[in-house]
Design a protein around this motif. Structure first.
Motif, PDB file in Angstrom:
ATOM      1  N   GLY A   1       0.745  -1.073  -0.141  1.00  0.00           N
ATOM      2  CA  GLY A   1      -0.115   0.103   0.014  1.00  0.00           C
ATOM      3  C   GLY A   1       1.016   1.157  -0.083  1.00  0.00           C
ATOM      4  O   GLY A   1       1.806   1.268  -0.008  1.00  0.00           O
ATOM      5  N   ASP A   2       0.127   2.223   0.075  1.00  0.00           N
ATOM      6  CA  ASP A   2       0.944   3.988   0.449  1.00  0.00           C
ATOM      7  C   ASP A   2       0.709   3.872   1.726  1.00  0.00           C
ATOM      8  O   ASP A   2       1.005   2.902   3.137  1.00  0.00           O
ATOM      9  N   SER A   3       1.620   5.117   2.228  1.00  0.00           N
ATOM     10  CA  SER A   3       1.631   5.456   3.398  1.00  0.00           C
ATOM     11  C   SER A   3       0.411   4.504   4.445  1.00  0.00           C
ATOM     12  O   SER A   3       0.173   5.392   5.267  1.00  0.00           O
ATOM     13  N   LEU A   4      -0.657   5.927   3.876  1.00  0.00           N
ATOM     14  CA  LEU A   4      -2.548   6.304   4.763  1.00  0.00           C
ATOM     15  C   LEU A   4      -2.793   4.471   5.024  1.00  0.00           C
ATOM     16  O   LEU A   4      -2.954   4.114   5.258  1.00  0.00           O
ATOM     17  N   GLN A   5      -2.661   3.356   3.646  1.00  0.00           N
ATOM     18  CA  GLN A   5      -2.692   2.056   3.750  1.00  0.00           C
ATOM     19  C   GLN A   5      -2.327   1.162   4.855  1.00  0.00           C
ATOM     20  O   GLN A   5      -2.543   0.668   5.940  1.00  0.00           O
ATOM     21  N   LEU A   6      -1.053   1.568   4.317  1.00  0.00           N
ATOM     22  CA  LEU A   6      -0.190   0.789   4.986  1.00  0.00           C
ATOM     23  C   LEU A   6       0.213   1.223   6.853  1.00  0.00           C
ATOM     24  O   LEU A   6      -0.203   0.786   8.073  1.00  0.00           O
ATOM     25  N   SER A   7      -0.042   2.783   7.782  1.00  0.00           N
ATOM     26  CA  SER A   7      -0.298   3.395   8.764  1.00  0.00           C
ATOM     27  C   SER A   7      -1.870   2.553   9.272  1.00  0.00           C
ATOM     28  O   SER A   7      -1.906   2.540  10.119  1.00  0.00           O
ATOM     29  N   ARG A   8      -2.974   2.103   8.556  1.00  0.00           N
ATOM     30  CA  ARG A   8      -4.477   1.845   8.367  1.00  0.00           C
ATOM     31  C   ARG A   8      -3.640   0.031   9.433  1.00  0.00           C
ATOM     32  O   ARG A   8      -3.739  -0.467  10.377  1.00  0.00           O
ATOM     33  N   ALA A   9      -2.949  -0.123   8.108  1.00  0.00           N
ATOM     34  CA  ALA A   9      -2.959  -1.711   8.420  1.00  0.00           C
ATOM     35  C   ALA A   9      -1.435  -2.082   9.779  1.00  0.00           C
ATOM     36  O   ALA A   9      -1.874  -2.702  10.466  1.00  0.00           O
ATOM     37  N   ALA A  10      -1.245  -1.269  10.002  1.00  0.00           N
ATOM     38  CA  ALA A  10       0.001  -1.467  11.328  1.00  0.00           C
ATOM     39  C   ALA A  10      -1.094  -1.513  12.787  1.00  0.00           C
ATOM     40  O   ALA A  10      -0.261  -1.607  13.259  1.00  0.00           O
TER      41      ALA A  10
ATOM     42  N   ASP B   1       5.093   1.673  15.406  1.00  0.00           N
ATOM     43  CA  ASP B   1       5.350   1.868  16.616  1.00  0.00           C
ATOM     44  C   ASP B   1       4.554   2.611  16.912  1.00  0.00           C
ATOM     45  O   ASP B   1       3.921   1.729  18.400  1.00  0.00           O
ATOM     46  N   ILE B   2       3.623   3.869  16.777  1.00  0.00           N
ATOM     47  CA  ILE B   2       3.213   3.990  17.371  1.00  0.00           C
ATOM     48  C   ILE B   2       1.857   4.035  17.551  1.00  0.00           C
ATOM     49  O   ILE B   2       1.124   3.609  18.277  1.00  0.00           O
ATOM     50  N   LEU B   3       1.440   3.249  16.686  1.00  0.00           N
ATOM     51  CA  LEU B   3      -0.145   2.344  16.423  1.00  0.00           C
ATOM     52  C   LEU B   3      -0.290   1.256  16.766  1.00  0.00           C
ATOM     53  O   LEU B   3      -1.287   1.285  16.891  1.00  0.00           O
ATOM     54  N   SER B   4       0.831   0.627  17.143  1.00  0.00           N
ATOM     55  CA  SER B   4       0.158  -0.801  17.339  1.00  0.00           C
ATOM     56  C   SER B   4       1.008  -0.625  18.921  1.00  0.00           C
ATOM     57  O   SER B   4       0.770   0.526  19.439  1.00  0.00           O
ATOM     58  N   ARG B   5       0.678  -2.128  18.894  1.00  0.00           N
ATOM     59  CA  ARG B   5       0.514  -2.237  20.761  1.00  0.00           C
ATOM     60  C   ARG B   5       1.948  -2.395  21.213  1.00  0.00           C
ATOM     61  O   ARG B   5       2.833  -2.817  21.105  1.00  0.00           O
ATOM     62  N   PRO B   6       2.336  -2.013  23.061  1.00  0.00           N
ATOM     63  CA  PRO B   6       3.091  -2.015  22.783  1.00  0.00           C
ATOM     64  C   PRO B   6       4.252  -3.168  23.297  1.00  0.00           C
ATOM     65  O   PRO B   6       5.330  -3.382  23.221  1.00  0.00           O
ATOM     66  N   GLU B   7       3.481  -4.328  23.285  1.00  0.00           N
ATOM     67  CA  GLU B   7       3.601  -5.453  23.485  1.00  0.00           C
ATOM     68  C   GLU B   7       4.104  -6.085  21.929  1.00  0.00           C
ATOM     69  O   GLU B   7       5.408  -6.939  21.323  1.00  0.00           O
ATOM     70  N   GLN B   8       3.626  -5.534  21.011  1.00  0.00           N
ATOM     71  CA  GLN B   8       4.247  -5.687  19.095  1.00  0.00           C
ATOM     72  C   GLN B   8       6.061  -4.765  18.749  1.00  0.00           C
ATOM     73  O   GLN B   8       6.102  -3.844  19.890  1.00  0.00           O
ATOM     74  N   ALA B   9       6.379  -5.185  17.871  1.00  0.00           N
ATOM     75  CA  ALA B   9       8.097  -4.964  17.803  1.00  0.00           C
ATOM     76  C   ALA B   9       7.329  -4.385  16.027  1.00  0.00           C
ATOM     77  O   ALA B   9       6.872  -4.939  15.531  1.00  0.00           O
ATOM     78  N   SER B  10       7.592  -3.296  15.740  1.00  0.00           N
ATOM     79  CA  SER B  10       8.037  -2.636  14.579  1.00  0.00           C
ATOM     80  C   SER B  10       9.796  -2.477  14.487  1.00  0.00           C
ATOM     81  O   SER B  10      10.313  -2.345  14.547  1.00  0.00           O
ATOM     82  N   ILE B  11       9.946  -4.002  13.611  1.00  0.00           N
ATOM     83  CA  ILE B  11      11.111  -3.972  12.713  1.00  0.00           C
ATOM     84  C   ILE B  11      11.409  -2.718  11.139  1.00  0.00           C
ATOM     85  O   ILE B  11      10.705  -3.299  10.739  1.00  0.00           O
TER      86      ILE B  11
ATOM     87  N   GLN C   1      -2.870  -5.009  13.649  1.00  0.00           N
ATOM     88  CA  GLN C   1      -1.808  -6.160  13.324  1.00  0.00           C
ATOM     89  C   GLN C   1      -2.064  -7.010  14.728  1.00  0.00           C
ATOM     90  O   GLN C   1      -2.048  -6.165  15.693  1.00  0.00           O
ATOM     91  N   GLU C   2      -1.693  -7.977  14.429  1.00  0.00           N
ATOM     92  CA  GLU C   2      -2.213  -9.072  15.936  1.00  0.00           C
ATOM     93  C   GLU C   2      -1.062  -9.519  16.293  1.00  0.00           C
ATOM     94  O   GLU C   2      -0.133  -9.822  16.970  1.00  0.00           O
ATOM     95  N   ALA C   3       0.068  -9.708  14.923  1.00  0.00           N
ATOM     96  CA  ALA C   3       1.228 -10.747  15.079  1.00  0.00           C
ATOM     97  C   ALA C   3       2.385  -9.692  15.427  1.00  0.00           C
ATOM     98  O   ALA C   3       2.116  -8.419  16.141  1.00  0.00           O
ATOM     99  N   GLU C   4       2.972 -10.758  16.311  1.00  0.00           N
ATOM    100  CA  GLU C   4       3.872 -10.058  17.418  1.00  0.00           C
ATOM    101  C   GLU C   4       5.049  -9.180  16.628  1.00  0.00           C
ATOM    102  O   GLU C   4       5.366  -8.468  17.520  1.00  0.00           O
ATOM    103  N   PHE C   5       5.499  -9.211  15.452  1.00  0.00           N
ATOM    104  CA  PHE C   5       6.484  -8.210  14.225  1.00  0.00           C
ATOM    105  C   PHE C   5       6.003  -8.605  13.211  1.00  0.00           C
ATOM    106  O   PHE C   5       5.204  -8.728  12.822  1.00  0.00           O
ATOM    107  N   ILE C   6       6.122  -6.719  13.706  1.00  0.00           N
ATOM    108  CA  ILE C   6       5.389  -6.153  12.307  1.00  0.00           C
ATOM    109  C   ILE C   6       6.863  -5.432  11.428  1.00  0.00           C
ATOM    110  O   ILE C   6       7.608  -4.993  12.370  1.00  0.00           O
TER     111      ILE C   6
END
Length: 365
Positions: free
Chosen positions: A54-63, A84-94, A66-71
């Motif tokens: 996606g573009d930035s908006l689509q991927l912002s929504r996707a982030a 990282d900002i939009l996901s849950r604290p226990e998720q890791a943005s890589i 997500q339920e995955a442990e790792f993005i």
């Protein structure tokens, strides 16, 4: 073609196939624990492995969903920050390669924007008169600045809606860091160019007079995208002479004159949808990043459509190109071994204010 050349090409193909297999094996082993997000500008050998494109908006929504442990974000640094900002604290943005940044985002930093705000305060009541709006192509710190000062974030998909919202809050907007997206969007809203002066952060009062600041509806930051800066009106003129029935479509990060001469202007997702929905046999000149244009050309060729890159000089998003199949493979394999490599973490206070700005954006999109 010499024997040595053939051997080198064969080695490259074998290396590419090996990396492709490594990525697939690691993805399969991780299963639902990891999700890969891929921006439209990403190189094909990485893009094909993404679970969401996606573009930035689509991927912002996707982030955010997500339920995955790792993005695992196959994009650039500010995109991984948004995840990282939009996901849950226990998720890791890589981010597979920490050097995958954005030159445009670097054209506005926190000290510059803070200084601009303070200088504007000598002319206006900034908290009553100006809504700060940052393009998503910016640091988490600048998103947090907007969150703290009643402002928001926009993407090329929703810039018009966001600016309409901003004018409902306050009569003026400070738009950074991309002047071209801000100017084109303001033009769409009927704002004269004279009421959208450019703020140069290197000059006192942005190089403007107090009268120009008071008259302005949008103050445009002096920033741009190096890829979209390549496109020129002469490119369109030459192509139209050779393809009188053809259509021109451009990204709004392009110069105002290029947007004016185009038949359609919009985000990467808009460009993809428009060309794919066009009649068979149609001809298109596209003004955006080369990886997207090449991929699109391949997809629509079976319908007899032709898609050409606007500039005669090939220019890719070089920082996003830093993420390659090897970096992706290593990132996934490290996760399998219990190591989180290149995690992007935004400081909690910054993240809270940036999340506020992003949520304002998502609410009006």
């Amino acid at each position: 073609m010499g024997v040595e050349t053939v051997m080198v090409q064969g080695l490259r193909r074998n290396a590419g196939a090996d990396l492709d297999a490594r990525i697939r094996r690691a993805k399969a082993a991780l299963g639902k624990r990891a999700v890969i997000l891929g921006h439209h500008y990403q190189r094909e050998e990485v893009y094909r492995h993404a679970d969401f494109h996606g573009d930035s908006l689509q991927l912002s929504r996707a982030a955010a969903e997500q339920e995955a442990e790792f993005i695992v974000f196959c994009g650039v640094h500010f995109m991984a920050e948004v995840a990282d900002i939009l996901s849950r604290p226990e998720q890791a943005s890589i981010l597979p390669d920490l050097n995958a940044g954005c030159a445009m985002a670097d054209m506005a930093d926190m000290p510059q924007v803070q200084r601009a705000w303070e200088e504007l305060a000598t002319v206006l009541d900034v908290e009553q008169d100006i809504t700060p709006v940052t393009y998503v192509n910016s640091s988490a710190a600048l998103k947090a600045f907007c969150g703290a000062h009643g402002g928001t974030v926009c993407t090329s998909s929703n810039a018009r809606k966001v600016l309409e919202w901003s004018f409902q809050q306050r009569p003026k907007a400070l738009f950074f860091p991309d002047q071209h997206l801000g100017r084109w969007t303001g033009h769409q809203l009927g704002i004269p160019l004279r009421d959208m002066p450019v703020w140069d952060p290197a000059l006192p009062l942005g190089g403007l007079t107090p009268e120009e600041i008071r008259r302005a509806r949008i103050l445009l930051w002096k920033g741009h995208c190096s890829v979209h800066q390549m496109f020129q009106p002469a490119h369109i003129e030459r192509w139209r002479r050779e393809h009188p029935q053809g259509q021109v479509i451009a990204h709004p990060e392009s110069a105002f004159e290029v947007c004016q001469m185009s038949d359609a202007v919009g985000s990467t997702d808009f460009i993809l949808r428009t060309v794919k929905a066009a009649p068979a046999g149609s001809e298109w000149l596209v003004g955006t990043e080369i990886n997207l244009v090449t991929r699109l050309a391949d997809e629509v060729r079976v319908e007899g459509k032709t898609v050409e890159f606007m500039s005669p000089m090939v220019c890719m998003c070089s920082t996003m190109f830093r993420i390659d199949p090897e970096q992706l493979a290593v990132s996934l394999e490290n996760l399998l071994e219990g190591r989180v490599r290149n995690r992007i973490q935004v400081e909690p206070e910054t993240a809270a204010q940036a999340r506020l700005a992003l949520e304002r954006m998502l609410a009006v999109s």
